[in-house]
Motif scaffolding. Sequence first.
Motif, PDB file in Angstrom:
ATOM      1  N   PRO A 197       6.163  -5.037  -3.224  1.00 23.77           N
ATOM      2  CA  PRO A 197       5.453  -3.906  -2.634  1.00 23.77           C
ATOM      3  C   PRO A 197       4.026  -4.244  -2.164  1.00 23.77           C
ATOM      4  CG  PRO A 197       6.671  -3.158  -4.535  1.00 23.77           C
ATOM      5  CD  PRO A 197       6.753  -4.663  -4.524  1.00 23.77           C
ATOM      6  N   MET A 198       3.320  -5.091  -2.901  1.00 26.61           N
ATOM      7  CA  MET A 198       1.955  -5.444  -2.500  1.00 26.61           C
ATOM      8  C   MET A 198       1.966  -6.203  -1.173  1.00 26.61           C
ATOM      9  SD  MET A 198      -1.288  -5.230  -3.095  1.00 26.61           S
ATOM     10  CE  MET A 198      -1.764  -5.033  -4.800  1.00 26.61           C
ATOM     11  N   ALA A 199       2.891  -7.128  -0.997  1.00 28.41           N
ATOM     12  CA  ALA A 199       3.007  -7.873   0.265  1.00 28.41           C
ATOM     13  C   ALA A 199       3.354  -6.921   1.409  1.00 28.41           C
ATOM     14  CB  ALA A 199       4.052  -8.968   0.146  1.00 28.41           C
ATOM     15  N   TYR A 200       4.191  -5.925   1.141  1.00 29.03           N
ATOM     16  CA  TYR A 200       4.542  -4.936   2.162  1.00 29.03           C
ATOM     17  C   TYR A 200       3.292  -4.182   2.619  1.00 29.03           C
ATOM     18  CZ  TYR A 200       6.685  -0.948   4.459  1.00 29.03           C
ATOM     19  OH  TYR A 200       7.037   0.009   5.396  1.00 29.03           O
ATOM     20  N   VAL A 201       2.491  -3.727   1.657  1.00 28.07           N
ATOM     21  CA  VAL A 201       1.274  -2.981   2.000  1.00 28.07           C
ATOM     22  C   VAL A 201       0.301  -3.869   2.767  1.00 28.07           C
ATOM     23  CG1 VAL A 201      -0.764  -1.812   1.053  1.00 28.07           C
ATOM     24  CG2 VAL A 201       1.503  -1.328   0.117  1.00 28.07           C
TER      25      VAL A 201
ATOM     26  N   GLU B 191      -1.179  -2.936   6.341  1.00 32.35           N
ATOM     27  CA  GLU B 191      -2.601  -2.565   6.334  1.00 32.35           C
ATOM     28  C   GLU B 191      -3.476  -3.806   6.211  1.00 32.35           C
ATOM     29  OE1 GLU B 191      -3.576   0.577   6.665  1.00 32.35           O
ATOM     30  OE2 GLU B 191      -1.743   1.680   6.221  1.00 32.35           O
ATOM     31  N   PRO B 192      -3.522  -4.653   7.238  1.00 39.97           N
ATOM     32  CA  PRO B 192      -4.321  -5.877   7.133  1.00 39.97           C
ATOM     33  C   PRO B 192      -5.804  -5.584   6.930  1.00 39.97           C
ATOM     34  CG  PRO B 192      -3.499  -5.572   9.376  1.00 39.97           C
ATOM     35  CD  PRO B 192      -2.912  -4.492   8.542  1.00 39.97           C
TER      36      PRO B 192
ATOM     37  N   ILE C 151       0.036   1.835  -5.009  1.00 39.20           N
ATOM     38  CA  ILE C 151      -0.967   0.943  -4.429  1.00 39.20           C
ATOM     39  C   ILE C 151      -1.909   1.813  -3.616  1.00 39.20           C
ATOM     40  CG2 ILE C 151      -1.365  -1.006  -2.896  1.00 39.20           C
ATOM     41  CD1 ILE C 151       1.499  -1.942  -3.621  1.00 39.20           C
ATOM     42  N   LYS C 152      -3.206   1.721  -3.929  1.00 43.88           N
ATOM     43  CA  LYS C 152      -4.156   2.560  -3.194  1.00 43.88           C
ATOM     44  C   LYS C 152      -5.355   1.738  -2.739  1.00 43.88           C
ATOM     45  CE  LYS C 152      -5.992   4.401  -7.498  1.00 43.88           C
ATOM     46  NZ  LYS C 152      -6.282   5.595  -8.261  1.00 43.88           N
TER      47      LYS C 152
ATOM     48  N   LEU D 236     -11.686   6.685   3.602  1.00 47.51           N
ATOM     49  CA  LEU D 236     -10.775   7.697   3.058  1.00 47.51           C
ATOM     50  C   LEU D 236      -9.659   7.008   2.271  1.00 47.51           C
ATOM     51  CD1 LEU D 236     -10.490   9.914   6.248  1.00 47.51           C
ATOM     52  CD2 LEU D 236     -11.856  10.385   4.222  1.00 47.51           C
ATOM     53  N   TRP D 237      -9.219   7.637   1.182  1.00 50.02           N
ATOM     54  CA  TRP D 237      -8.181   7.055   0.331  1.00 50.02           C
ATOM     55  C   TRP D 237      -6.813   7.113   0.990  1.00 50.02           C
ATOM     56  CZ3 TRP D 237      -8.807   3.978  -3.575  1.00 50.02           C
ATOM     57  CH2 TRP D 237      -9.983   4.033  -4.304  1.00 50.02           C
ATOM     58  N   VAL D 238      -6.056   6.038   0.801  1.00 54.04           N
ATOM     59  CA  VAL D 238      -4.652   5.957   1.208  1.00 54.04           C
ATOM     60  C   VAL D 238      -3.875   5.490  -0.016  1.00 54.04           C
ATOM     61  CG1 VAL D 238      -2.974   4.876   2.737  1.00 54.04           C
ATOM     62  CG2 VAL D 238      -5.287   5.364   3.573  1.00 54.04           C
TER      63      VAL D 238
END
Length: 74
Positions: free
Chosen positions: A33-37, A41-42, A58-59, A65-67
Motif C-alpha cells: 500500500p505504501m508503494a501504491y500511495v 502522490e509523488p 496512510i496520511k 490539506l490532509w489526505v
Amino acid sequence: MKNYELVIEQRQPTCGGRAPTKSEIRMVSTDDPMAYVRAQEPGVEPEIVRDEDGVVEIKFLRNGLWVRYEFTED
C-alpha cells in the motif's frame, strides 16, 4: 497481490458551500500500500498506521490539506 477496498479522503476548504471532505472509493490490487500511495502522490511524505483489524491508513499533507488513504483487505 492482495485486493483492497481503498477509501481516499481529502480535506478541502468549505468555501462556496462545499463539504469539508471529498471521498472516493476504489478497488485496487497491490502488494505494498505504501508503494501504491507513493506512485499516486509523488513528492509527499506519508505516515502509515496499521490497526488491529488489518486496515492500513496512510496520511499526508498535500498543499497544506490532509489526505488519507485507507486500505481494507477484500
